[in-house]
Design a protein around this motif. Sequence first.
Motif, mmCIF file in Angstrom:
data_model
loop_
_atom_site.group_PDB
_atom_site.id
_atom_site.type_symbol
_atom_site.label_atom_id
_atom_site.label_comp_id
_atom_site.label_asym_id
_atom_site.label_seq_id
_atom_site.Cartn_x
_atom_site.Cartn_y
_atom_site.Cartn_z
ATOM 1 N N SER A 276 0.853 -1.184 0.000
ATOM 2 C CA SER A 276 0.000 0.000 0.000
ATOM 3 C C SER A 276 0.885 1.227 0.000
ATOM 4 O O SER A 276 1.941 1.244 0.622
ATOM 5 C CB SER A 276 -0.920 -0.001 1.228
ATOM 6 N N ALA B 202 -3.779 4.307 -1.266
ATOM 7 C CA ALA B 202 -4.754 4.325 -0.177
ATOM 8 C C ALA B 202 -5.754 5.463 -0.365
ATOM 9 O O ALA B 202 -6.952 5.306 -0.079
ATOM 10 C CB ALA B 202 -4.039 4.464 1.164
ATOM 11 N N TRP C 214 -9.417 9.270 8.472
ATOM 12 C CA TRP C 214 -8.602 8.592 7.455
ATOM 13 C C TRP C 214 -7.138 8.986 7.592
ATOM 14 O O TRP C 214 -6.247 8.144 7.525
ATOM 15 C CB TRP C 214 -9.115 8.954 6.056
ATOM 16 N N HIS D 148 -3.728 6.679 8.393
ATOM 17 C CA HIS D 148 -2.704 6.502 7.358
ATOM 18 C C HIS D 148 -1.511 7.422 7.519
ATOM 19 O O HIS D 148 -0.735 7.608 6.580
ATOM 20 C CB HIS D 148 -3.334 6.718 5.978
#
Length: 209
Positions: free
Chosen positions: A2, A7, A33, A37
């Motif tokens: 990823s 993403a 989010w 991340h």
Amino acid sequence: MSTLAFALAATIKHDGHGGIADLLATPAEAAAWLAEHQHLVTQVLLGRPGSDLGRISYPNRAVILPDADESGVRDELVRIRGAVRALFARAVAPEPPSKADAGRLMAVEDALRMVNRAADRLGTTHLEWVEEPATRWAFRTDDPVALLVGAVGRSAIDFLVSPARGLLRACPAARCVKYFLQDDPRQTWCSASCGNRERVNRHYRKRHG
């Protein structure tokens, strides 16, 4: 595998009811989010040659999103996401992008300009000479939101020029808008749920054709 850009592209997905779900629909969702991340943002920023974040306390959610409603980070993420998805659609050609997504893609030329402009915010190498001459990566901005968008741009560039681009596929399931990396040549769908849904649809069409 990823990456930050991958993403972010995946925040547009099928909602399971025939529509499209946006995982960045609100500032609060964008904040959640980003918190999930941040490690991917760090990988990009700390991965710059000779980079030194110095006084920029990044990634720190309190700095990036001091107020999710006012920082503008959600709108910035949505804009750069549009550019990334347009370039992903170009990368899977001659395969078509999802029909559910094709009408919303920006022009490739516009997407390229946006991604390159974003990545440029990360800066360039500067010469420093304290005791011996040396170079370091100098960010062109101290603004954490600009750094975040720049990291997405750089991540998109790095991904699209890497061998991993050859594994990029657009899920062919009806109404699915996800991209996936085809690590296994037998993989057709982005997920088991998409594969199951398509098998059910095919069975229905055969019976009621």
